[in-house]
Design an enzyme around this catalytic site. Sequence first.
Site, PDB file in Angstrom:
ATOM      1  N   SER A   1       0.492 -69.408   9.442  1.00 40.66           N
ATOM      2  CA  SER A   1       0.015 -67.944   8.786  1.00 40.66           C
ATOM      3  C   SER A   1       0.654 -67.143   8.167  1.00 40.66           C
ATOM      4  O   SER A   1       1.349 -66.198   9.252  1.00 40.66           O
ATOM      5  CB  SER A   1      -1.248 -67.914   8.732  1.00 40.66           C
ATOM      6  OG  SER A   1      -2.000 -66.441   8.249  1.00 40.66           O
ATOM      7  N   ALA A   2       0.969 -66.048   7.346  1.00 44.89           N
ATOM      8  CA  ALA A   2       1.871 -65.359   7.148  1.00 44.89           C
ATOM      9  C   ALA A   2       1.093 -64.100   7.288  1.00 44.89           C
ATOM     10  O   ALA A   2       1.872 -62.842   7.491  1.00 44.89           O
ATOM     11  CB  ALA A   2       2.045 -64.814   5.598  1.00 44.89           C
TER      12      ALA A   2
ATOM     13  N   GLU B   1      -1.366 -76.893   3.157  1.00 41.84           N
ATOM     14  CA  GLU B   1      -1.481 -75.569   2.411  1.00 41.84           C
ATOM     15  C   GLU B   1      -2.068 -75.924   0.789  1.00 41.84           C
ATOM     16  O   GLU B   1      -2.037 -76.688   0.842  1.00 41.84           O
ATOM     17  CB  GLU B   1       0.118 -75.919   2.341  1.00 41.84           C
ATOM     18  CG  GLU B   1       0.955 -75.028   2.678  1.00 41.84           C
ATOM     19  CD  GLU B   1       0.572 -72.948   3.556  1.00 41.84           C
ATOM     20  OE1 GLU B   1       0.612 -72.774   2.321  1.00 41.84           O
ATOM     21  OE2 GLU B   1       1.415 -72.376   3.828  1.00 41.84           O
ATOM     22  N   ASP B   2      -2.612 -74.699   1.212  1.00 43.18           N
ATOM     23  CA  ASP B   2      -2.774 -74.580  -0.358  1.00 43.18           C
ATOM     24  C   ASP B   2      -2.323 -73.691  -1.574  1.00 43.18           C
ATOM     25  O   ASP B   2      -2.644 -73.358  -2.532  1.00 43.18           O
ATOM     26  CB  ASP B   2      -4.635 -73.587  -0.112  1.00 43.18           C
ATOM     27  CG  ASP B   2      -4.187 -72.378   0.131  1.00 43.18           C
ATOM     28  OD1 ASP B   2      -3.248 -72.096   0.589  1.00 43.18           O
ATOM     29  OD2 ASP B   2      -4.752 -71.230  -0.492  1.00 43.18           O
TER      30      ASP B   2
ATOM     31  N   LYS C   1       7.025 -66.942   2.993  1.00 45.51           N
ATOM     32  CA  LYS C   1       6.974 -68.012   2.471  1.00 45.51           C
ATOM     33  C   LYS C   1       7.771 -67.790   1.183  1.00 45.51           C
ATOM     34  O   LYS C   1       7.211 -66.283   1.369  1.00 45.51           O
ATOM     35  CB  LYS C   1       6.239 -68.598   2.636  1.00 45.51           C
ATOM     36  CG  LYS C   1       5.109 -69.353   3.582  1.00 45.51           C
ATOM     37  CD  LYS C   1       3.471 -69.483   3.430  1.00 45.51           C
ATOM     38  CE  LYS C   1       3.282 -69.972   4.810  1.00 45.51           C
ATOM     39  NZ  LYS C   1       1.236 -69.961   5.450  1.00 45.51           N
TER      40      LYS C   1
ATOM     41  N   LYS D   1      -0.558 -66.481  -3.146  1.00 45.63           N
ATOM     42  CA  LYS D   1      -0.900 -67.098  -2.303  1.00 45.63           C
ATOM     43  C   LYS D   1      -0.526 -67.232  -1.661  1.00 45.63           C
ATOM     44  O   LYS D   1       1.225 -67.719  -1.215  1.00 45.63           O
ATOM     45  CB  LYS D   1      -1.600 -68.170  -2.840  1.00 45.63           C
ATOM     46  CG  LYS D   1      -3.193 -68.162  -3.449  1.00 45.63           C
ATOM     47  CD  LYS D   1      -3.561 -69.695  -3.603  1.00 45.63           C
ATOM     48  CE  LYS D   1      -4.855 -69.822  -5.136  1.00 45.63           C
ATOM     49  NZ  LYS D   1      -4.596 -70.956  -5.273  1.00 45.63           N
ATOM     50  N   GLY D   2      -0.692 -67.212  -0.505  1.00 42.36           N
ATOM     51  CA  GLY D   2       0.515 -67.421   0.902  1.00 42.36           C
ATOM     52  C   GLY D   2       2.096 -66.182   0.795  1.00 42.36           C
ATOM     53  O   GLY D   2       2.537 -66.522   2.483  1.00 42.36           O
TER      54      GLY D   2
ATOM     55  N   ASP E   1      -1.689 -73.722   7.465  1.00 38.81           N
ATOM     56  CA  ASP E   1      -1.600 -71.912   7.514  1.00 38.81           C
ATOM     57  C   ASP E   1      -3.023 -72.444   7.512  1.00 38.81           C
ATOM     58  O   ASP E   1      -4.159 -73.141   7.754  1.00 38.81           O
ATOM     59  CB  ASP E   1      -1.805 -72.560   5.459  1.00 38.81           C
ATOM     60  CG  ASP E   1      -1.611 -71.360   4.979  1.00 38.81           C
ATOM     61  OD1 ASP E   1      -1.413 -70.690   5.455  1.00 38.81           O
ATOM     62  OD2 ASP E   1      -2.196 -71.124   3.315  1.00 38.81           O
ATOM     63  N   LEU E   2      -3.564 -70.933   7.271  1.00 37.18           N
ATOM     64  CA  LEU E   2      -5.179 -70.837   7.697  1.00 37.18           C
ATOM     65  C   LEU E   2      -5.872 -69.950   6.210  1.00 37.18           C
ATOM     66  O   LEU E   2      -6.932 -71.164   5.948  1.00 37.18           O
ATOM     67  CB  LEU E   2      -5.351 -69.111   8.150  1.00 37.18           C
ATOM     68  CG  LEU E   2      -5.910 -68.253   8.528  1.00 37.18           C
ATOM     69  CD1 LEU E   2      -6.875 -69.113   9.660  1.00 37.18           C
ATOM     70  CD2 LEU E   2      -6.345 -67.251   9.016  1.00 37.18           C
ATOM     71  N   ASP E   3      -5.389 -68.898   5.705  1.00 36.26           N
ATOM     72  CA  ASP E   3      -6.125 -68.482   4.375  1.00 36.26           C
ATOM     73  C   ASP E   3      -6.267 -69.293   3.436  1.00 36.26           C
ATOM     74  O   ASP E   3      -4.970 -69.961   2.457  1.00 36.26           O
ATOM     75  CB  ASP E   3      -5.257 -67.545   3.846  1.00 36.26           C
ATOM     76  CG  ASP E   3      -5.248 -66.144   4.367  1.00 36.26           C
ATOM     77  OD1 ASP E   3      -6.571 -65.972   4.964  1.00 36.26           O
ATOM     78  OD2 ASP E   3      -4.369 -66.002   5.337  1.00 36.26           O
TER      79      ASP E   3
ATOM     80  N   THR F   1     -10.956 -68.002   3.169  1.00 35.91           N
ATOM     81  CA  THR F   1     -10.443 -65.849   3.307  1.00 35.91           C
ATOM     82  C   THR F   1      -9.235 -65.924   1.830  1.00 35.91           C
ATOM     83  O   THR F   1      -9.110 -64.112   1.372  1.00 35.91           O
ATOM     84  CB  THR F   1      -9.586 -65.571   4.447  1.00 35.91           C
ATOM     85  OG1 THR F   1      -9.212 -66.832   5.004  1.00 35.91           O
ATOM     86  CG2 THR F   1     -10.930 -65.352   5.589  1.00 35.91           C
TER      87      THR F   1
END
Length: 221
Positions: free
Chosen positions: A115-116, A170-171, A146, A44-45, A8-10, A16
């Site tokens: 990432s979404a 993932e966060d 997600k 989130k996500g 995942d990115l953010d 971010t």
Amino acid sequence: DIKGFIFDLDGVIALTSKYHSQAWHQIADELDATWTKSLEDGLKGISRMDSLEMILKAGNKENDYTEEEKIKLAAKKNDNYLALIGNMNNDDLLPGIPEFLEDLMAHNYKICLASASKNSSIILKKLNLARYFPAVVDPSKLKKGKPDPEIYIRGAELLNLKPEECIGIEDAAAGIQSINGAGETSIGIGDTQELSAADILFSSTKDMTLANIEAAMKVNA
Ligand code: G6P
Ligand code: MG
């Protein structure tokens, strides 16, 4: 055996997630929709349009806007977000991420981004990380965001790996659900309660090393 890592990115690679939250908070205030910690965590996500729907729902306003107005609100959030990431620099990288990516490359693991966000390529470029991610799932081609497993299934396909050969990172609770649903091993970054469904949990990315992951997988086996 694990052969690939799907990121995942953010909130995993960069801070971010904080800017996404701030940008939505501004919209929620304009709409007079109450901003709570659980709404913030729940977003989130979640894709841009699904996030807007969640905010409207939380404010009991899901029937108050036309499709056209919703598209304008989502565009406004993205403008807010782009303004917030305007000054982004390497301080927005989460600790240990460049070292971890280097280590994965050195050990010939395959790497993919799931990432979404439609802004992910801008972020990777700004942080000089694009070279680690030749494989990026295109979120605009997905039927479901997600927590649906589709994005992580697609990630494994892009790497030419079976889901059981992949670790997803993932966060967000929605992201962990997506990884688990895809049949991959999930690493959660953050809070034990929020991410209780994760196979492996680290409170910070600085603890996410190959040695720590191997140790955690042995304990779980
Ligand atoms: C990520 C973030 C979410 C964001 C989504 C869509 O999943 O965690 O907060 O809403 O991407 O991002 P975008 O940049 O396309 O609006
Ligand atoms: Mg995230």
